[in-house]
Write a protein that holds these residues in place. Structure first.
Motif, short mmCIF file in Angstrom:
data_model
loop_
_atom_site.label_atom_id
_atom_site.label_comp_id
_atom_site.label_asym_id
_atom_site.label_seq_id
_atom_site.Cartn_x
_atom_site.Cartn_y
_atom_site.Cartn_z
N SER A 30 1.01 -1.16 0.37
CA SER A 30 -0.19 -0.28 -0.46
C SER A 30 0.82 1.75 -0.21
CB SER A 30 -1.05 -0.36 1.46
OG SER A 30 -1.15 1.18 1.34
N GLY A 31 0.57 2.44 -1.11
CA GLY A 31 1.79 3.48 -1.09
C GLY A 31 2.26 2.79 -1.47
N TYR A 32 2.40 1.94 -2.88
CA TYR A 32 3.72 1.50 -3.38
C TYR A 32 2.49 1.85 -4.70
CZ TYR A 32 7.07 1.03 -0.31
OH TYR A 32 7.45 0.74 0.68
N ALA A 33 3.20 1.99 -6.05
CA ALA A 33 2.97 1.61 -7.48
C ALA A 33 2.77 0.53 -7.76
CB ALA A 33 3.39 2.79 -8.65
N MET A 34 2.74 -0.15 -9.48
CA MET A 34 2.57 -1.40 -9.16
C MET A 34 3.24 -1.55 -10.64
SD MET A 34 -0.01 -3.83 -7.85
CE MET A 34 1.78 -5.54 -9.20
N GLY A 35 3.30 -2.66 -11.48
CA GLY A 35 3.07 -3.12 -12.54
C GLY A 35 3.26 -4.81 -12.77
N TRP A 36 2.86 -5.00 -14.50
CA TRP A 36 2.74 -5.97 -15.01
C TRP A 36 3.45 -6.17 -15.65
CZ3 TRP A 36 1.63 -10.87 -12.17
CH2 TRP A 36 0.48 -10.61 -11.51
N PHE A 37 4.39 -7.08 -16.27
CA PHE A 37 5.44 -6.63 -17.44
C PHE A 37 5.77 -7.92 -17.52
CE2 PHE A 37 7.86 -2.98 -17.55
CZ PHE A 37 7.66 -2.50 -16.20
N GLU A 44 12.88 -8.91 -25.06
CA GLU A 44 13.08 -8.34 -23.97
C GLU A 44 11.65 -7.78 -22.72
OE1 GLU A 44 16.43 -4.90 -25.77
OE2 GLU A 44 14.71 -4.29 -25.19
N ARG A 45 11.79 -7.94 -21.71
CA ARG A 45 10.78 -7.61 -21.30
C ARG A 45 9.59 -6.14 -21.42
NH1 ARG A 45 11.92 -8.82 -14.82
NH2 ARG A 45 12.85 -11.23 -15.48
N GLU A 46 8.95 -6.35 -21.71
CA GLU A 46 8.23 -5.60 -21.85
C GLU A 46 6.76 -4.72 -20.95
OE1 GLU A 46 6.03 -6.23 -25.75
OE2 GLU A 46 4.81 -7.71 -24.79
N PHE A 47 6.39 -3.45 -20.83
CA PHE A 47 5.46 -3.53 -20.25
C PHE A 47 3.93 -4.35 -21.20
CE2 PHE A 47 2.94 -0.57 -17.89
CZ PHE A 47 1.75 -0.05 -18.40
N TYR A 108 5.40 5.12 -16.21
CA TYR A 108 5.15 3.54 -15.44
C TYR A 108 5.96 2.49 -16.47
CZ TYR A 108 1.85 4.44 -19.02
OH TYR A 108 0.63 5.73 -19.85
N SER A 109 6.67 2.73 -17.77
CA SER A 109 6.25 1.72 -18.58
C SER A 109 8.58 1.18 -19.06
CB SER A 109 5.91 1.54 -20.12
OG SER A 109 6.72 2.81 -20.84
N GLN A 110 8.91 2.11 -17.96
CA GLN A 110 10.23 1.37 -17.68
C GLN A 110 10.35 1.24 -17.01
OE1 GLN A 110 12.37 5.70 -17.08
NE2 GLN A 110 10.54 6.56 -18.63
N LEU A 111 11.34 -0.11 -16.95
CA LEU A 111 11.43 -1.48 -15.69
C LEU A 111 12.48 -1.19 -15.23
CD1 LEU A 111 10.87 -3.04 -19.10
CD2 LEU A 111 12.72 -5.24 -17.55
N SER A 112 12.83 0.49 -15.13
CA SER A 112 14.06 0.95 -14.43
C SER A 112 13.52 1.70 -13.29
CB SER A 112 15.36 1.87 -14.73
OG SER A 112 14.44 2.25 -15.90
N ARG A 113 11.69 1.90 -13.16
CA ARG A 113 11.89 2.77 -11.82
C ARG A 113 10.77 1.71 -10.83
NH1 ARG A 113 10.26 8.06 -14.59
NH2 ARG A 113 9.46 8.00 -11.92
#
Length: 127
Positions: A30-37, A44-47, A108-113
């Motif tokens: 809670s409090g963190y953004a999240m994503g799926w790749f 390469e890994r993609e957003f 949000y689409s950058q893996l490094s974030r």
């Protein structure tokens, strides 16, 4: 420190549906953004999808928009990726990821974030 454990995935025919889950432990996300790749063989890994810390802001890759839905339940420390109308090109290893930031506007689409990653789960869509 946040540990992410993924579940779900598997083999499905084109047009079918799957749901991936991501459970956090060690610390609430809670409090963190999240994503799926995702990462297809030889690529390469993609957003795939993004959710702000509250879940009120979401974003999707064009290739999955209208078919995939990201959701999260901060009280349960879980997040899901609902995948419908699956296509063979959706095949790959899917990863959930959490950022230490609340919002990743424009990045949000950058893996490094992203700071924490799940172990990955295989999704295979047959034609």
């Amino acid at each position: 420190q946040v540990q992410l454990v993924q579940s779900g995935g598997g083999l499905v025919q084109a047009g079918g549906s799957l749901r991936l889950s991501c459970a956090a432990s060690g610390r609430t996300f809670s409090g963190y953004a999240m994503g799926w790749f995702r990462q297809a063989p030889g690529k390469e890994r993609e957003f795939v999808a993004y959710s702000s810390e509250s879940g009120r802001t979401t974003a999707y890759a064009e290739s999955v928009k209208g078919r995939f839905t990201i959701s999260r339940d901060n009280a349960k420390n879980t997040a899901n990726l609902e995948m419908n109308s699956l296509k063979p090109e959706d095949t790959g290893v899917y990863y959930c990821a959490v950022s230490k930031e609340r919002y990743l506007t424009g990045g949000y689409s950058q893996l490094s974030r992203y700071d924490y990653w799940g172990q990955g789960t295989q999704v295979t869509v047959s034609s």
